[in-house]
Design an enzyme around this catalytic site. Structure first.
Site, PDB file in Angstrom:
ATOM      1  N   LYS A 111     -22.665   9.537 -31.317  1.00 36.01           N
ATOM      2  CA  LYS A 111     -23.608   9.254 -30.222  1.00 36.01           C
ATOM      3  C   LYS A 111     -25.055   9.259 -30.690  1.00 36.01           C
ATOM      4  O   LYS A 111     -25.917   8.682 -30.031  1.00 36.01           O
ATOM      5  CB  LYS A 111     -23.419  10.252 -29.079  1.00 36.01           C
ATOM      6  CG  LYS A 111     -22.052  10.100 -28.432  1.00 36.01           C
ATOM      7  CD  LYS A 111     -22.033  10.424 -26.972  1.00 36.01           C
ATOM      8  CE  LYS A 111     -20.682  10.039 -26.425  1.00 36.01           C
ATOM      9  NZ  LYS A 111     -20.589   9.722 -25.070  1.00 36.01           N
ATOM     10  N   LYS A 192     -12.603   3.785 -29.035  1.00 36.00           N
ATOM     11  CA  LYS A 192     -12.033   4.303 -27.769  1.00 36.00           C
ATOM     12  C   LYS A 192     -12.713   3.677 -26.555  1.00 36.00           C
ATOM     13  O   LYS A 192     -13.904   3.346 -26.602  1.00 36.00           O
ATOM     14  CB  LYS A 192     -12.090   5.823 -27.718  1.00 36.00           C
ATOM     15  CG  LYS A 192     -13.432   6.407 -27.361  1.00 36.00           C
ATOM     16  CD  LYS A 192     -13.294   7.829 -26.803  1.00 36.00           C
ATOM     17  CE  LYS A 192     -14.652   8.249 -26.253  1.00 36.00           C
ATOM     18  NZ  LYS A 192     -14.655   9.203 -25.201  1.00 36.00           N
ATOM     19  N   LYS A 195     -16.812   5.245 -20.806  1.00 39.58           N
ATOM     20  CA  LYS A 195     -17.486   4.792 -19.582  1.00 39.58           C
ATOM     21  C   LYS A 195     -18.929   4.399 -19.809  1.00 39.58           C
ATOM     22  O   LYS A 195     -19.479   3.639 -19.025  1.00 39.58           O
ATOM     23  CB  LYS A 195     -17.331   5.815 -18.452  1.00 39.58           C
ATOM     24  CG  LYS A 195     -17.865   7.193 -18.677  1.00 39.58           C
ATOM     25  CD  LYS A 195     -17.740   8.005 -17.391  1.00 39.58           C
ATOM     26  CE  LYS A 195     -16.896   9.249 -17.539  1.00 39.58           C
ATOM     27  NZ  LYS A 195     -17.408  10.194 -18.557  1.00 39.58           N
TER      28      LYS A 195
END
Ligand code: AQP
Length: 327
Positions: A111, A192, A195
């Site tokens: 991230k 993956k 959202k």
């Protein structure tokens, strides 16, 4: 009775991976465990959020959890920031974690890579997640595979704290579903489904129109071969479809592969199965969305129930650490 705790971030519309990897098991766990579920709004703050959107998403996520089947009479359902004990224990656990072990977290690496702004909170996030878990004397944490490392850290911190300061925390363990532990993006099946990723064609949203869901599955990336075989390394696209189908029907993905000779048939069966899982959730959500005050009342009651458990656990930790009692 086994205590089960898990949480979900209000960082975007809930996607199929959240549902199959975690939420459906939360619902099943209610039958035989003492279940505590949380909308982890403080975790959402690790990346900048629009305040109005965060407020709306937090309530909508709670409504979705109710629509999926979380029953507030059987489970404790609440919003993380309503129970201030989470923030206090998080600090204590930041002081229990080593810098090096937080730096090894792969989600932080993923991230932070290429991000314009990396908050200190993104780095210390796993300590807050450990606090969420340890505050409820949790035995089991049902999560998707992406959270494996974070639950391991919560375990390590509980063991280290108990060793240093005496028995304080229950040592938790993660549990994973037989199929659907890692639902992959339909267009990029080695990554993956997520959202907050910008991959509209690769991500199935739990609340999106069902005809659109079927279309996305029928356009999923597969490979240039024709054999339907479960082999996530060599055939990530086909294996992802088999995993999704298996998670929906309760069948083993490898065993399901034997039932199909063409990719088109596998896609059609997967689309039908996903649509049948989503349809009742969408119907129930529409009813709940019409009554936001009802959901707010459920969450207020849930926070009271949560605080009654979290308060004494935090006091236990404070006392063992040597912090002066507050009274
Ligand atoms: N693709 C996935 N397959 C299986 N399980 C998944 N989970 C998430 N993605 C998949 C599981 O969903 C639960 C709630 O996730 P979260 O909101 O805590 O955050 P996350 O794991 O980081 O999920 P997202 O959707 O990828 O959110 P963003 O994009 O905001 O980071 C967890 O149990 C998780 O394992």
């Amino acid at each position: 009775m086994t205590r089960v705790f898990s949480g979900i971030k209000p960082t975007g519309p809930v996607q199929l991976g959240n549902l199959l990897g975690a939420l459906r098991r939360w619902v099943a766990d209610q039958d035989d465990a003492d279940t505590v579920f949380c909308v982890v709004d403080l975790h959402a703050l690790t990346v900048p959020q629009d305040p109005a959107e965060l407020r709306t998403r937090t309530l909508e996520l709670a409504q979705l959890l109710l629509a999926v089947g979380i029953d507030p009479d059987r489970s404790t359902l609440f919003v993380q920031s309503h129970v201030v004990e989470h923030s206090e224990l998080s600090w204590i656990l930041e002081c229990t974690a080593a810098f090096g072990e937080l730096r090894r977290m792969t989600q932080f690496k993923d991230k932070s890579e290429g991000a314009d702004f990396v908050s200190a909170g993104l780095f210390t996030y796993p300590a807050l997640m450990a606090a969420d878990i340890l505050l409820y004397d949790t035995d089991e944490v049902p999560v998707g595979d992406d959270q494996r490392q974070h639950v391991e850290l919560a375990r390590d911190l509980a063991i280290r704290f108990n060793h240093r300061y005496g028995d304080t925390f229950v040592v938790p363990k993660a549990t994973f579903p037989a199929a659907g532990a890692r639902v992959m993006d339909l267009q990029h099946p080695t990554r993956k489904m997520s959202k907050s990723e910008e991959s509209p064609q690769g991500t199935i949203l739990v609340l999106e129109p069902l005809d659109q869901v079927a279309k996305k599955i029928k356009r999923a990336v597969t490979d240039a071969e024709t054999e339907v075989r479960y082999d996530p390394e060599a055939k990530p696209g086909v294996s992802n479809l088999l995993s999704i189908l298996g998670a929906c029907t309760g069948d083993d993905p490898a065993e399901l592969a034997g039932r199909f000779t063409r990719y088109g048939d596998l896609k059609a069966a997967t689309a039908d199965a996903v649509v049948e899982v989503l349809r009742p959730i969408q119907q129930r959500y529409a009813e709940l969305a019409a009554d936001p005050a009802g959901t707010a009342a459920v969450l207020a009651k849930g926070a009271d129930k949560a605080r009654a458990v979290a308060g004494p656990v935090l006091e236990r930790a404070r006392a063992n650490l040597g912090l002066l009692p507050r009274t």
